[in-house]
Write an enzyme that holds these catalytic residues in place. Structure first.
Site, PDB file in Angstrom:
ATOM      1  N   LYS A 213       0.843  -1.200   0.000  1.00 34.51           N
ATOM      2  CA  LYS A 213       0.000   0.000   0.000  1.00 34.51           C
ATOM      3  C   LYS A 213       0.880   1.253   0.000  1.00 34.51           C
ATOM      4  O   LYS A 213       0.692   2.168  -0.777  1.00 34.51           O
ATOM      5  CB  LYS A 213      -0.919  -0.017   1.224  1.00 34.51           C
ATOM      6  CG  LYS A 213      -1.810   1.193   1.308  1.00 34.51           C
ATOM      7  CD  LYS A 213      -2.704   1.147   2.527  1.00 34.51           C
ATOM      8  CE  LYS A 213      -3.453   2.469   2.645  1.00 34.51           C
ATOM      9  NZ  LYS A 213      -4.306   2.537   3.828  1.00 34.51           N
ATOM     10  N   GLU A 219      10.770  -4.513   4.195  1.00 36.91           N
ATOM     11  CA  GLU A 219      10.924  -5.904   3.755  1.00 36.91           C
ATOM     12  C   GLU A 219      10.524  -6.054   2.287  1.00 36.91           C
ATOM     13  O   GLU A 219      11.219  -6.684   1.484  1.00 36.91           O
ATOM     14  CB  GLU A 219      10.031  -6.837   4.594  1.00 36.91           C
ATOM     15  CG  GLU A 219      10.390  -6.923   6.060  1.00 36.91           C
ATOM     16  CD  GLU A 219       9.634  -5.912   6.913  1.00 36.91           C
ATOM     17  OE1 GLU A 219       9.328  -4.799   6.410  1.00 36.91           O
ATOM     18  OE2 GLU A 219       9.355  -6.226   8.084  1.00 36.91           O
ATOM     19  N   GLY A 277      -4.526  -1.740   5.238  1.00 36.87           N
ATOM     20  CA  GLY A 277      -3.689  -2.865   4.784  1.00 36.87           C
ATOM     21  C   GLY A 277      -4.305  -4.225   5.072  1.00 36.87           C
ATOM     22  O   GLY A 277      -4.390  -5.085   4.207  1.00 36.87           O
ATOM     23  N   ARG A 278      -4.791  -4.423   6.308  1.00 36.22           N
ATOM     24  CA  ARG A 278      -5.308  -5.757   6.664  1.00 36.22           C
ATOM     25  C   ARG A 278      -6.732  -5.976   6.175  1.00 36.22           C
ATOM     26  O   ARG A 278      -7.341  -6.995   6.471  1.00 36.22           O
ATOM     27  CB  ARG A 278      -5.177  -5.998   8.163  1.00 36.22           C
ATOM     28  CG  ARG A 278      -5.734  -4.910   9.043  1.00 36.22           C
ATOM     29  CD  ARG A 278      -5.276  -5.052  10.499  1.00 36.22           C
ATOM     30  NE  ARG A 278      -5.686  -3.896  11.291  1.00 36.22           N
ATOM     31  CZ  ARG A 278      -5.008  -2.767  11.386  1.00 36.22           C
ATOM     32  NH1 ARG A 278      -3.870  -2.632  10.731  1.00 36.22           N
ATOM     33  NH2 ARG A 278      -5.438  -1.767  12.121  1.00 36.22           N
ATOM     34  N   GLU A 363      -3.606  -6.561  15.371  1.00 36.80           N
ATOM     35  CA  GLU A 363      -3.151  -5.257  14.868  1.00 36.80           C
ATOM     36  C   GLU A 363      -4.296  -4.245  14.943  1.00 36.80           C
ATOM     37  O   GLU A 363      -4.071  -3.056  15.143  1.00 36.80           O
ATOM     38  CB  GLU A 363      -2.629  -5.379  13.427  1.00 36.80           C
ATOM     39  CG  GLU A 363      -1.829  -4.165  12.972  1.00 36.80           C
ATOM     40  CD  GLU A 363      -1.017  -4.397  11.702  1.00 36.80           C
ATOM     41  OE1 GLU A 363       0.162  -4.765  11.786  1.00 36.80           O
ATOM     42  OE2 GLU A 363      -1.578  -4.211  10.597  1.00 36.80           O
ATOM     43  N   HIS A 394      -2.929 -33.038  18.095  1.00 40.94           N
ATOM     44  CA  HIS A 394      -1.731 -33.782  18.499  1.00 40.94           C
ATOM     45  C   HIS A 394      -0.633 -32.838  18.935  1.00 40.94           C
ATOM     46  O   HIS A 394       0.552 -33.199  18.918  1.00 40.94           O
ATOM     47  CB  HIS A 394      -1.284 -34.671  17.332  1.00 40.94           C
ATOM     48  CG  HIS A 394      -2.372 -35.629  16.944  1.00 40.94           C
ATOM     49  ND1 HIS A 394      -2.564 -36.835  17.588  1.00 40.94           N
ATOM     50  CD2 HIS A 394      -3.376 -35.512  16.037  1.00 40.94           C
ATOM     51  CE1 HIS A 394      -3.622 -37.430  17.064  1.00 40.94           C
ATOM     52  NE2 HIS A 394      -4.141 -36.652  16.130  1.00 40.94           N
ATOM     53  N   LYS A 503      10.107  -0.370  13.423  1.00 35.71           N
ATOM     54  CA  LYS A 503      10.655   0.012  12.108  1.00 35.71           C
ATOM     55  C   LYS A 503      11.673   1.143  12.286  1.00 35.71           C
ATOM     56  O   LYS A 503      12.746   1.134  11.692  1.00 35.71           O
ATOM     57  CB  LYS A 503       9.523   0.515  11.194  1.00 35.71           C
ATOM     58  CG  LYS A 503       8.518  -0.536  10.772  1.00 35.71           C
ATOM     59  CD  LYS A 503       7.551   0.091   9.786  1.00 35.71           C
ATOM     60  CE  LYS A 503       6.346  -0.764   9.504  1.00 35.71           C
ATOM     61  NZ  LYS A 503       5.318  -0.097   8.714  1.00 35.71           N
TER      62      LYS A 503
HETATM   63  O1  F6P Z   1       2.687  -4.237   9.853  1.00 34.73           O
HETATM   64  C1  F6P Z   1       2.296  -2.924   9.639  1.00 34.73           C
HETATM   65  C2  F6P Z   1       1.733  -2.747   8.303  1.00 34.73           C
HETATM   66  O2  F6P Z   1       1.570  -1.393   8.136  1.00 34.73           O
HETATM   67  C3  F6P Z   1       0.405  -3.481   8.098  1.00 34.73           C
HETATM   68  O3  F6P Z   1      -0.686  -2.817   8.592  1.00 34.73           O
HETATM   69  C4  F6P Z   1       0.395  -3.640   6.622  1.00 34.73           C
HETATM   70  O4  F6P Z   1      -0.528  -4.608   6.240  1.00 34.73           O
HETATM   71  C5  F6P Z   1       1.822  -4.037   6.356  1.00 34.73           C
HETATM   72  O5  F6P Z   1       2.568  -3.252   7.260  1.00 34.73           O
HETATM   73  C6  F6P Z   1       2.305  -3.832   4.951  1.00 34.73           C
HETATM   74  O6  F6P Z   1       2.221  -2.494   4.568  1.00 34.73           O
HETATM   75  P1  F6P Z   1       2.329  -2.057   3.058  1.00 34.73           P
HETATM   76  O7  F6P Z   1       1.183  -2.639   2.329  1.00 34.73           O
HETATM   77  O8  F6P Z   1       2.288  -0.562   3.062  1.00 34.73           O
HETATM   78  O9  F6P Z   1       3.633  -2.570   2.520  1.00 34.73           O
END
Ligand code: F6P
Length: 539
Positions: A213, A219, A277-278, A363, A394, A503
């Site tokens: 987003k 990452e 995002g979620r 979250e 199990h 972060k």
């Molecule tokens: O973990 C924090 C967060 O902002 C989430 O809410 C989001 O889903 C994820 O990082 C990835 O964010 P982006 O889509 O901006 O890469």
């Protein structure tokens, strides 16, 4: 904006505390079933695409009515209507939360279900038209990729909400994926994950989806840059006209198209910042789902979720499943003192559901202040955890049956199999039902070590079958349930400021490593940094 008191200051809160202390803490589920022949019909219901059995929960006659009074006192349904009216319910970021709009058919609208005062403004109507156009473009691209025999593999790079939803759905709908390319997900910055995927694909036959987003997540950016470098090293080209060009092999799914363009990606599917995002699997972030199962099944996923939206908006409180489940979560967390909930999908397809729900719930509601910054004096999001059944039986079910902590369990199963030998499915379902029964009944024995106390609560969600519509309805059910408990607590369920700290500190550590300046850094952090950068023999 709606004026909401702190939940623990509402009269219903005190009533519920007394109800727990005086009556419900003595509940015996076995006795309740024996006493009340209406327990199952009262505490079970149908909702779009599923049947929900709440009867094995610590609910007495009257508990739910008190919980509904709590919801009234906290303005839960007003907040619901505000969200569906496009009000900026994400108060700390001044944004609406309109993921539900992504699954609203342009011609239907939810207006009829909303009180006129909270009807849609022109902004929401405009957004709906725009959303329909983006969906069209996305599904067109998905079908194009599916039809392109040269693309055998799709590598989706994204993390958190930009990965978990699509990964869950692609796995859950795998039985519908015939004819599509293989879909791989890469989230972790651990190069082992990307490396393993790149070792299995050929650049000429691979489409990379960079899903973020913000298009800044460390990452995802690192994985995207590495994938790009690998692609170029494998004979790819930066020349847009080249058959093996980045332009043809990379697509960005983002709310920041300019950032994607700076990265060098010209094919961009966008979405708006009112998609959290979620909550984004319904948006362009869901492209891998559409590529896996095709546009018709993706539309069915949206339709299932929309059916649950309509249910949440229109069903009366007594049979409004997201409301009931969200209030049940508050009941267990704040009145019964239960700190976690176990998610047990009896479905290999739903194996990522626990991970998906961890992000969705923890979250969204793992917070300690209200929307307007007042500290909360009550417990909020529980620890959500789990594993698919029967595997969990199990592993940790021993603790669920005989451990010292009571953990409400959520069984999720589908009535019909979606492939594989039918007798396996029968066994799977029997196991789920037996576990729910065992948790409740317990086991009396002269031998103390064999004794199971029983009276342990569980909820059972039975889908008709694990198809796209049912999956959409199930996920939307959870979204709204989390919204309900968040609304009781007065939380803004749509921000995640707590994630920022780690972060920032990671960035700071990188800078300190460069400069060698460790002044003011605690001894443990310093040593860990020294050791992680040291020669192997020093550990
Ligand atoms: O973990 C924090 C967060 O902002 C989430 O809410 C989001 O889903 C994820 O990082 C990835 O964010 P982006 O889509 O901006 O890469």
């Amino acid at each position: 904006m709606i004026d909401s008191p702190l939940c623990h200051e509402t009269p219903a809160w005190a009533r519920l505390q007394a109800h727990w202390r005086q009556e419900a803490s003595h509940i015996d589920l076995r006795a309740e079933f024996a006493r009340d022949g209406q327990r199952l019909p009262t505490l079970s219901q149908r909702a779009p695409h599923l049947w929900a059995d709440l009867s094995k929960n610590w609910l007495l006659p009257g508990t739910e009515a008190l919980l509904r009074r709590l919801a009234d006192g906290c303005g839960v349904l007003d907040w619901r209507d505000a969200m569906f009216a496009g009000v900026a319910v994400n108060t700390t970021e001044q944004r609406a939360a309109m993921h539900w709009l992504l699954r609203t058919p342009p011609d239907a609208g939810l207006l009829g279900a909303l009180p006129p005062a909270r009807g849609w403004g022109a902004g929401v109507r405009g957004a709906l038209q725009e959303t329909a156009r983006t969906l069209q473009a996305m599904l067109h691209l998905a079908d194009e990729v599916r039809a392109d025999a040269a693309i055998t593999d799709v590598v989706h790079i994204g993390i958190g909400g930009s990965c978990l939803g699509p990964e869950l759905a692609v796995q859950a709908l795998q039985h519908l994926a015939a004819g599509g390319p293989r879909i791989h997900f890469v989230a972790n910055v651990d190069g082992g994950e990307l490396g393993a995927v790149l070792g299995r694909v050929r650049a000429a036959n691979t489409l990379f989806l960079i899903a973020s987003k913000s298009f800044t997540t460390a990452e995802t950016m690192m994985n995207a840059h590495t994938a790009r470098a690998w692609f170029l090293a494998q004979g790819g080209s930066e020349d847009a006209a080249h058959a093996r060009g980045i332009a043809r092999h990379f697509v960005a799914l983002t709310a920041q198209p300019e950032a994607a363009a700076r990265f060098g990606i010209t094919r961009v599917l966008g979405f708006e910042d009112w998609v959290g995002g979620r909550y984004s699997l319904w948006s362009a972030i869901g492209l891998p789902i559409a590529i896996a199962v095709g546009s018709a099944a993706f539309r069915a996923l949206l339709a299932g979720a929309h059916a649950m939206d309509a249910h949440f908006l229109a069903a009366p409180p007594e049979t409004n499943l997201p409301l009931r489940l969200g209030l049940l979560d508050v009941w267990y967390r704040d009145f019964c003192g239960l700190g976690s909930r176990c998610i047990a999908p009896y479905s290999h397809g739903l194996r990522r559901l626990p991970a998906y729900l961890q992000q969705l719930e923890m979250e969204s509601n793992g917070k300690g202040v209200t929307r307007d910054g007042r500290p909360l004096a009550v417990a909020t999001a529980p620890v959500v955890w789990g594993e698919p059944g029967t595997n969990g039986q199990h592993a940790f079910f021993q603790m669920l049956h005989q451990g010292q902590d009571v953990v409400p369990v959520e069984f999720i199963a589908a009535r019909e199999p979606v492939g594989g030998p039918a007798e396996h499915h029968h066994d799977l379902l029997v196991n789920a039902v037996a576990q729910a029964q065992a948790l409740m009944l317990g086991h009396a024995s002269d031998a103390a070590h064999r004794r199971c106390p029983g009276n342990r609560p569980s909820t059972f969600l039975l889908l008709e079958r694990l198809d796209a519509q049912a999956l959409g309805a199930l996920i939307a059910l959870y979204e709204h349930r989390v919204f309900v408990s968040g609304a009781v607590w007065g939380i803004n369920s749509f921000d995640q400021w707590g994630v920022e700290l780690g972060k920032c500190l990671a960035r700071e550590l990188v800078a300190r490593q460069g400069s060698g300046d460790w002044a003011g850094v605690d001894a443990s952090t310093r040593e860990l940094m020294r050791l992680s950068a040291s020669a192997p023999s020093q550990l």
